[in-house]
Design a protein around this motif. Structure first.
Motif, mmCIF file in Angstrom:
data_model
loop_
_atom_site.group_PDB
_atom_site.id
_atom_site.type_symbol
_atom_site.label_atom_id
_atom_site.label_comp_id
_atom_site.label_asym_id
_atom_site.label_seq_id
_atom_site.Cartn_x
_atom_site.Cartn_y
_atom_site.Cartn_z
ATOM 1 N N SER A 1 -12.745 45.661 71.430
ATOM 2 C CA SER A 1 -14.396 45.679 71.236
ATOM 3 C C SER A 1 -15.087 46.434 72.230
ATOM 4 N N ARG A 2 -14.463 47.668 72.692
ATOM 5 C CA ARG A 2 -15.180 48.352 73.699
ATOM 6 C C ARG A 2 -15.592 49.937 73.014
ATOM 7 N N GLN A 3 -16.314 50.516 73.434
ATOM 8 C CA GLN A 3 -16.546 51.568 73.278
ATOM 9 C C GLN A 3 -15.503 52.750 73.878
ATOM 10 N N ILE A 4 -14.976 53.313 73.080
ATOM 11 C CA ILE A 4 -13.903 54.211 73.636
ATOM 12 C C ILE A 4 -14.090 55.548 73.149
ATOM 13 N N GLU A 5 -14.089 56.616 74.023
ATOM 14 C CA GLU A 5 -14.232 57.901 73.486
ATOM 15 C C GLU A 5 -13.003 58.564 73.105
ATOM 16 N N VAL A 6 -13.445 59.657 72.014
ATOM 17 C CA VAL A 6 -12.278 60.691 71.632
ATOM 18 C C VAL A 6 -12.667 61.818 72.428
ATOM 19 N N MET A 7 -11.631 62.082 73.300
ATOM 20 C CA MET A 7 -11.732 63.070 74.440
ATOM 21 C C MET A 7 -10.492 63.539 74.895
ATOM 22 N N ARG A 8 -10.394 64.809 75.158
ATOM 23 C CA ARG A 8 -9.374 65.470 75.840
ATOM 24 C C ARG A 8 -9.333 65.409 77.171
ATOM 25 N N PHE A 9 -8.424 65.331 78.110
ATOM 26 C CA PHE A 9 -8.190 65.518 79.453
ATOM 27 C C PHE A 9 -9.200 66.871 79.858
ATOM 28 N N GLN A 10 -9.036 67.964 79.338
ATOM 29 C CA GLN A 10 -9.698 69.177 79.643
ATOM 30 C C GLN A 10 -11.219 68.838 79.745
ATOM 31 N N GLU A 11 -11.789 67.911 79.026
ATOM 32 C CA GLU A 11 -13.129 67.701 78.711
ATOM 33 C C GLU A 11 -13.686 66.811 79.806
ATOM 34 N N MET A 12 -13.138 66.382 80.730
ATOM 35 C CA MET A 12 -13.508 65.439 82.053
ATOM 36 C C MET A 12 -14.489 66.386 82.771
ATOM 37 N N THR A 13 -15.820 65.517 82.903
ATOM 38 C CA THR A 13 -16.607 65.911 83.590
ATOM 39 C C THR A 13 -17.115 64.977 84.803
ATOM 40 N N ARG B 1 -7.506 46.661 77.487
ATOM 41 C CA ARG B 1 -7.863 45.222 77.266
ATOM 42 C C ARG B 1 -7.347 44.410 78.613
ATOM 43 N N ALA B 2 -5.984 44.624 78.872
ATOM 44 C CA ALA B 2 -5.632 43.912 79.670
ATOM 45 C C ALA B 2 -6.292 43.975 81.212
ATOM 46 N N PHE B 3 -6.860 45.158 81.678
ATOM 47 C CA PHE B 3 -7.825 45.309 82.913
ATOM 48 C C PHE B 3 -9.201 44.757 82.685
ATOM 49 N N SER B 4 -9.645 44.759 81.383
ATOM 50 C CA SER B 4 -11.143 44.010 81.122
ATOM 51 C C SER B 4 -10.836 42.401 81.193
ATOM 52 N N ASP B 5 -9.621 42.129 80.728
ATOM 53 C CA ASP B 5 -9.605 40.543 80.679
ATOM 54 C C ASP B 5 -9.422 40.079 81.906
ATOM 55 N N LEU B 6 -8.963 41.065 83.143
ATOM 56 C CA LEU B 6 -8.854 40.519 84.331
ATOM 57 C C LEU B 6 -10.011 40.727 85.333
ATOM 58 N N GLY B 7 -11.108 41.169 84.517
ATOM 59 C CA GLY B 7 -12.523 41.394 85.101
ATOM 60 C C GLY B 7 -12.772 42.874 85.763
ATOM 61 N N PHE B 8 -12.103 43.780 85.522
ATOM 62 C CA PHE B 8 -12.298 44.972 85.830
ATOM 63 C C PHE B 8 -13.520 45.626 84.785
ATOM 64 N N GLU B 9 -14.258 46.383 85.467
ATOM 65 C CA GLU B 9 -15.046 47.451 84.408
ATOM 66 C C GLU B 9 -14.177 48.671 83.789
ATOM 67 N N VAL B 10 -14.113 48.809 82.869
ATOM 68 C CA VAL B 10 -13.031 49.615 82.210
ATOM 69 C C VAL B 10 -13.679 50.686 81.301
ATOM 70 N N GLU B 11 -13.617 52.039 81.303
ATOM 71 C CA GLU B 11 -13.957 53.152 80.542
ATOM 72 C C GLU B 11 -12.587 53.636 80.128
ATOM 73 N N ALA B 12 -12.538 54.254 78.783
ATOM 74 C CA ALA B 12 -11.407 54.808 78.151
ATOM 75 C C ALA B 12 -11.572 55.806 77.235
ATOM 76 N N PHE B 13 -10.760 56.686 77.249
ATOM 77 C CA PHE B 13 -10.559 57.520 76.273
ATOM 78 C C PHE B 13 -9.056 58.051 75.754
ATOM 79 N N ASP B 14 -9.026 58.740 74.579
ATOM 80 C CA ASP B 14 -7.906 59.060 74.068
ATOM 81 C C ASP B 14 -8.133 60.462 73.104
ATOM 82 N N ALA B 15 -7.258 61.302 72.988
ATOM 83 C CA ALA B 15 -7.482 62.446 72.048
ATOM 84 C C ALA B 15 -7.297 62.302 70.598
ATOM 85 N N SER B 16 -6.680 61.210 70.287
ATOM 86 C CA SER B 16 -6.353 60.877 68.806
ATOM 87 C C SER B 16 -7.454 59.945 68.297
#
Length: 195
Positions: free
Chosen positions: A78-90, A51-66
């Motif tokens: 209010s963003r699409q955030i993925e459920v993903m583990r680090f090991q799944e990064m492509t 949220r902080a980076f988005s509010d500052l005008g950056f394009e942000v993608e995010a994920f968390d395992a939980s």
């Protein structure tokens, strides 16, 4: 073990972290990025930094395992955030900046070199990468979670051992910014991928 903890304690973790003022840590990271740069918040937790980076005008993608934390982060940002583990990064050379605030510390020590290599690959040449670990050395368990702690020597060994092509911009220690946690020390690292 960590997954169970965050599923069962998602609301408490969210409440404890969502309003922490992290601007003192944002500044060194964002100083290396152009306006509108693309940032990956890897292991975003509550979504506070997304949220902080988005509010500052950056394009942000995010994920968390939980999944529980991702749901709360989606509501917050209010963003699409993925459920993903680090090991799944492509991703390959996609991000100008990667933010790993208190997230890689849950990766088992034996898996960190591979995870670091995957994240480094996702960073554009010349991109900047922030990481933080609780200060110490080795793995430990506390309150149903496993932590991998780092000190300066362990981090330098990890970076060298993973074969990633990054340069150290800065490394520094800070006290925990959460209320009542100032006795906990964090190791903060800023890296740049070689162009």
């Amino acid at each position: 073990m960590n997954d169970d903890y965050y599923q069962q304690n998602a609301q408490r973790f969210y409440d404890d972290t969502v309003n922490v003022n992290m601007s003192v840590l944002y500044e060194p990271f964002l100083a290396h990025l152009k306006p509108g740069a693309q940032i990956l918040d890897a292991g975003c937790g509550s979504g506070r930094d997304t949220r902080a980076f988005s509010d500052l005008g950056f394009e942000v993608e995010a994920f968390d395992a939980s999944a529980e934390l991702v749901e709360r982060a989606r509501q917050l940002t209010s963003r699409q955030i993925e459920v993903m583990r680090f090991q799944e990064m492509t991703a390959v050379e996609k991000y100008d900046g990667i933010w790993c605030c208190a997230s890689l510390l849950h990766v088992p020590e034996t898996e960190l070199p591979e995870v670091m290599a995957l994240l480094a690959r996702a960073l554009k040449p010349g991109g900047v990468w922030y990481l933080s670990f609780k200060y110490g050395r080795g793995e430990r368990e506390k309150d149903g979670r496993v932590f991998t702690d780092m000190d300066e020597a362990a981090l330098q060994g990890l970076a060298a051992g993973s074969g990633i092509k990054v340069d150290l911009i800065d490394i520094w220690k800070t006290e925990d910014l959460r209320a009542g946690r100032d006795s906990e020390i964090w190791l903060n690292i800023l890296l740049a991928r070689r162009a």
